[in-house]
Write an enzyme that holds these catalytic residues in place. Structure first.
Site, PDB file in Angstrom:
ATOM      1  N   GLU A 236      33.947 -31.167  30.556  1.00 54.56           N
ATOM      2  CA  GLU A 236      34.706 -32.145  29.747  1.00 54.56           C
ATOM      3  C   GLU A 236      34.037 -33.511  29.817  1.00 54.56           C
ATOM      4  OE1 GLU A 236      38.480 -29.817  28.806  1.00 54.56           O
ATOM      5  OE2 GLU A 236      38.078 -31.869  28.269  1.00 54.56           O
ATOM      6  N   GLY A 237      32.735 -33.514  29.701  1.00 58.70           N
ATOM      7  CA  GLY A 237      31.954 -34.744  29.810  1.00 58.70           C
ATOM      8  C   GLY A 237      31.549 -34.956  31.251  1.00 58.70           C
TER       9      GLY A 237
END
Lengths: 381, 254
Positions: A365-366
């Site tokens: 998620e990043g």
């Protein structure tokens, strides 16, 4: 200012904790060891408790609760089993939420309602071998052909992959457009001709959560499975990931909390030199730092969730919460292993699993580096 | 439509570290997490099961205590009770079982309840008197420490748990009061949708000062944690002996 949880939040937290302790914890080590996804336990039971559609309105099969409830549920599940936490997080905020935010009424009825009710499991497919943090580098293609779109390419590291029934897939629909503008989002159902599963990843942590490669080989889907507008895919992905970060932040928080509790209990039981080891300042100071870091992470996570639930901007807060909670999870679980000493390094105790599980929260998620870059850039703009 | 009542109490999480309060008569309440008394969860579950069996029935949940007990009432509503009644009383922890039972009996007297469910005892006070005193004050039979329960057309058939694990089969006609013991059932989880729906259910507050209470017959003189002593019991002998001793200990505790 009011830091108190509502009665509904407390009741839900107690309910999820009770379920997690009674039903999820007993098999967590075995599922990790055998890399086994237990759909009944890790998804269908969540559906029975009304957790698979927490944030969606009742008319779409959800519970009509807020983002904070969602964060608390993921936190409590991850406290005993990070794989179960990410199953819910990927299903709800990545698989189902884009349908709620961008789907047509028809798409919501066909896909969101069964997802929210937990009749189907959701997944989100953005990452490719050449497109991770740089989502604009998407190379999977979608070509319009009459009343269909034809997808070709592959997606990597897809959480819930293989077991999920409904996939949100990002693909390049306009090769001539500028990098970010040529991407669109599509709904692809498991079982569609030309949609196959590649290799299942063998991972360091969250091993009971399936991570799979998706392969599209002339996969034909109906034109009505385009999510949002053509060329809107990058925006859909970014907004989806903003919400998803709250889930991962909550997962990291739960992992840290679980490891911390194990470390405190052990420090009270374990004796060396005729005294419990918590009486050594070296151990006690560790516990104090762990508790403080967790409390700070919880305030960030709950604040981001509260903002999301109250219609306020939250992208920056969610990024900070995810980045900070992930770093805290890594630090706290590493220190928890240290408190356990040699026993902590064995698979007879849960803290080594928690340490392995924590690592992914700094990556997916990043990556935390991308978040630092984005947060930092916004400060000097 | 049959009316059912379940009486519950909010108690501290038993995992809490308890400290005796400054006047030495109760525990310090700050920083405690609160739960529904475990035995009352069996009572709520059984009452909800009966409601489901009857089809048409109204289940009221009653709880006495300060404002915080509303959370526990909401849990019972989320488990399936129809309406909540909160008797607002900041002094409830100081009252003796007869006073508490009188409050419940005064509430129940005008309402024609077919059945009243309570836990066998509370986990904090543990007097196990309130349920039976309510039955006495209302002049109805009390069946205590139930581990099995069945209801059919005004007759309760139930099993009571006796010392040493034996069971007594008992039966009586309603109206009646039953107290519920561990093993009676497995309380359901309050699902998230039901927690959300519970927000819309009626939760009435009754001030306790309006009721006439009997003078206290019991008063806590002092409270203290047990003296610290070695808690380990070492079982000795060959493996077969130790296993037999261990089995006996477990049986005794069950």
């Amino acid at each position: 200012m009011d830091f108190a949880l509502h009665d509904e939040h407390k009741l839900m937290r107690d309910m999820v904790r009770d379920f997690a302790e009674t039903e999820v914890r007993p098999s967590a080590a075995e599922r990790d060891e055998s890399e086994r996804f237990d759909r009944h336990l890790m998804f269908e039971r969540l559906a029975e408790l009304g957790l698979t559609g927490i944030i969606f309105p009742e008319e779409y099969g959800g519970a009509g609760a807020d983002y904070l409830s969602y964060a608390i549920a993921v936190e409590e599940l991850s406290r005993v089993c990070a794989s179960t936490g990410v199953t819910l997080s990927a299903h709800l905020s990545l698989g189902a939420n884009p349908l709620y935010l961008f789907g047509s009424e028809d798409q919501k009825q066909r896909f969101l309602v069964p997802l929210a009710r937990g009749e189907t499991l959701g997944a989100f497919a953005l990452t490719e071998s050449g497109a991770g943090s740089d989502a604009g580098g998407t190379r999977t293609t979608a070509v319009r052909n009459g009343d269909s779109w034809i997808l070709n390419g592959s997606k990597n590291f897809i959480t819930n992959g293989g077991d999920a029934d409904t996939y949100i897939v990002l693909a390049r629909s306009d090769g001539s457009a500028e990098k970010h503008r040529g991407i669109s989002a599509f709904i692809v159902e498991k079982g569609t001709d030309g949609f196959h599963f590649g290799k299942k990843e063998r991972k360091l942590g969250i091993r009971s959560s399936p991570t799979m490669e998706l392969v599209f080989d002339n996969c034909r889907i109906p034109a009505c499975n385009l999510l949002g507008e053509e060329g809107q895919g990058f925006k859909i992905a970014m907004i989806t990931l903003d919400g998803g970060r709250i889930g991962i932040a909550a997962q990291a928080l739960g992992i840290a909390q679980g490891a911390f509790e194990a470390a405190v209990n052990y420090a009270k039981e374990r004796k060396q030199f005729d005294q419990p080891i918590h009486q050594f300042q070296g151990v006690l100071f560790k516990l104090a730092d762990m508790a403080t870091q967790i409390e700070a992470a919880r305030l960030l996570v709950y604040q981001a969730a509260w903002r999301a639930g109250n219609g306020l901007s939250f992208a920056q807060q969610a990024a900070m919460a995810k980045m900070y909670a992930a770093d805290v999870a890594m630090q706290v679980t590493t220190e928890a292993v240290q408190v356990f000493g040699g026993y902590g390094y064995t698979r007879d105790f849960p803290v080594e699993r928690m340490m392995r599980d924590a690592k992914i929260t700094q990556i997916y998620e990043g990556t935390n580096e991308i978040h630092r870059l984005v947060i930092g850039s916004s400060l000097v703009r | 439509m049959k009316k059912l009542l379940v009486c519950i109490k909010q108690v501290p999480d038993m995992e809490s570290r308890f400290k005796v309060n400054t006047d030495g008569t109760w525990y310090e309440e700050t920083d405690l997490a609160w739960r529904m008394n475990e035995y009352d969860e069996y009572a709520v579950e059984q009452a909800v099961q009966l409601k489901e069996q009857l089809g048409e029935a109204e289940l009221t949940v009653l709880c006495i205590g300060p404002d915080r007990v509303k959370e526990t009432i909401k849990k019972a509503l989320a488990m399936g009770a129809d309406r909540g009644v909160h008797m607002t009383d900041n002094e409830s922890h100081l009252r003796d079982p007869l006073a508490i039972a009188s409050m419940i009996a005064d509430f129940a007297r005008q309402q024609d309840f077919e059945l009243i469910f309570t836990g066998m005892q509370s986990q904090d006070r543990g007097s196990a008197q309130v349920g039976v005193l309510v039955a006495e004050l209302l002049g109805i039979p009390a069946l205590t420490t139930l581990v099995e329960f069945a209801y059919d057309q005004g007759t309760i058939t139930a099993k009571r748990e006796l010392e040493g694990g034996s069971r007594a089969l008992v039966s009586c006609s309603t109206p009646a009061l039953v107290t519920c013991q561990l093993g009676l059932n497995r309380p359901r989880y309050p699902t998230l949708p039901n927690i959300m729906k519970a927000k819309k259910k009626e939760l009435a507050s009754l001030p306790v000062t309006d009721l006439k209470l009997p003078p206290a017959q019991l008063k806590t003189a002092a409270m203290a944690p047990p003296p610290k002593r070695g808690s380990a019991r070492i079982l000795e002998g060959d493996t077969g002996d130790v296993a037999a001793q261990l089995a006996a200990v477990i049986k005794e505790k069950m």
